[in-house]
Design a protein around this motif. Structure first.
Motif, mmCIF file in Angstrom:
data_model
loop_
_atom_site.group_PDB
_atom_site.id
_atom_site.type_symbol
_atom_site.label_atom_id
_atom_site.label_comp_id
_atom_site.label_asym_id
_atom_site.label_seq_id
_atom_site.Cartn_x
_atom_site.Cartn_y
_atom_site.Cartn_z
ATOM 1 N N GLN A 38 35.735 50.535 41.542
ATOM 2 C CA GLN A 38 35.507 49.667 42.693
ATOM 3 C C GLN A 38 34.017 49.463 42.947
ATOM 4 O O GLN A 38 33.592 48.383 43.372
ATOM 5 C CB GLN A 38 36.177 50.240 43.926
ATOM 6 N N PHE A 96 32.884 46.438 40.976
ATOM 7 C CA PHE A 96 33.648 45.197 41.102
ATOM 8 C C PHE A 96 32.780 43.960 41.275
ATOM 9 O O PHE A 96 33.140 42.865 40.856
ATOM 10 C CB PHE A 96 34.607 45.292 42.287
ATOM 11 N N TYR A 112 34.739 41.282 43.561
ATOM 12 C CA TYR A 112 36.084 40.855 43.182
ATOM 13 C C TYR A 112 37.140 41.677 43.927
ATOM 14 O O TYR A 112 36.928 42.851 44.249
ATOM 15 C CB TYR A 112 36.302 41.019 41.674
ATOM 16 N N THR A 113 38.287 41.061 44.171
ATOM 17 C CA THR A 113 39.432 41.752 44.768
ATOM 18 C C THR A 113 40.676 41.441 43.929
ATOM 19 O O THR A 113 41.547 40.678 44.344
ATOM 20 C CB THR A 113 39.658 41.323 46.232
ATOM 21 N N ASP A 145 41.267 36.404 40.793
ATOM 22 C CA ASP A 145 40.627 37.659 40.417
ATOM 23 C C ASP A 145 41.627 38.517 39.652
ATOM 24 O O ASP A 145 42.752 38.759 40.126
ATOM 25 C CB ASP A 145 40.159 38.422 41.655
ATOM 26 N N GLY A 177 44.581 47.999 44.463
ATOM 27 C CA GLY A 177 45.180 46.856 45.141
ATOM 28 C C GLY A 177 45.954 45.900 44.268
ATOM 29 O O GLY A 177 46.446 44.878 44.753
#
Length: 287
Positions: free
Chosen positions: A21, A24, A27-28, A81, A111
């Motif tokens: 993370q 990242f 980004y999600t 993403d 996620g």
């Protein structure tokens, strides 16, 4: 990085997820993809990509199989993403089953809600041919192990996860709908099959008697991955689309010698159709 045996499994997942993370870059990702032998080129089509070699991630082993790049790719695909595994870990590499499936738990913690799992496999259904793609509708766990054996961490999932719809029926129908618009570089239409994937431990290819047994039990294709990852995906409540690239025909009565190089060669030839189907799915799936 090596993993001290004193580090609890849940902590390994958390530390790996925290490291990823931190890389990242805003980004999600909600969609994860695991790319099998000869199918990793899709990871090279990611826009504004961030690359994370597995050996840099806490508690991750290394992918040792030819045709597996051994890294995460995070970025955009079809405007969404995504997080892609270019290469995976296998039980036959000598890793314990929980190490093999660690990336799936990590993606779930980050996620991801949708997981697209691909592999190269041998076709046991006589209606198939090398170069077909098969949507996995169900599986047979013939690996001799299960990644959930041992103490259950309630932070990761329930003790007895349901497997009645491990391969999401809505995703299967969506892939079938999209397949009609997918062609190869030569204009040849995609042949999309459906069937049951028999997961074995490997690393040996199957004997004729073993193939006859697996076909008798209901297997349509056979391979050395995917099943442990799907079990953990169900444990993590992820929705799964599974796709097998049929790289050879594994008919017990007609078995011919097979090499890994042959598997990768056919997977490479099938890549344009495979990539076209996965890109269409990522574009159209509602997340």
């Amino acid at each position: 990085m090596t993993t001290p045996t004193t580090v609890p499994y849940g902590t390994q997942v958390q530390e790996a997820a925290a490291y990823i993370q931190s890389k990242f870059g805003g980004y999600t990702p909600a969609i994860g993809l695991i790319l099998g032998s000869g199918l990793g080129d899709l990871g090279d089509q990611i826009e504004d990509a961030v690359y994370l070699p597995y050996e840099e991630i806490p508690h991750f082993p290394r992918s040792t199989v030819e045709g597996h790049a051994g890294r995460f790719v995070i970025g955009k695909l079809e405007g969404k993403d995504v997080m892609i595994m270019q290469g995976r870990f296998h039980y036959y590499e000598g890793y314990e089953m929980r190490k093999v499936v660690l990336p799936v738990y990590v993606m779930a913690m980050l996620g991801i809600g949708t997981l697209v799992i691909t592999n190269a496999g041998g076709g046991m259904n006589r209606a198939f041919k090398a170069g077909d793609l098969m949507l996995i509708t169900d599986h047979l766990n013939m690996t001799g192990d299960n990644p959930l054996i041992g103490p259950n961490d309630p932070e990761l999932g329930v003790r007895f996860p349901d497997m009645s719809s491990a391969y999401d029926p809505e995703y299967i129908e969506l892939a079938k709908k999209l397949a009609g618009g997918v062609t190869g570089v030569d204009g040849e239409a995609l042949v999309l099959q459906e069937g049951v994937y028999a997961g074995i431990s490997g690393p040996t290819y199957e004997t004729p008697a073993e193939l006859k047994m697996l076909a008798y039990l209901g297997g349509d294709a056979v391979g050395m991955s995917t099943v442990p990852e799907v079990i953990v995906a169900s444990h993590s409540k992820l929705r799964v689309l599974g796709i097998t690239c049929i790289t050879d025909m594994a008919i017990g009565d007609e078995l011919e010698p097979l090499t890994h190089e042959q598997v990768v060669k056919v997977a490479n030839l099938t890549k344009p159709k495979f990539i076209g189907l996965v890109r269409a799915f990522v574009r159209e799936v509602q997340i």
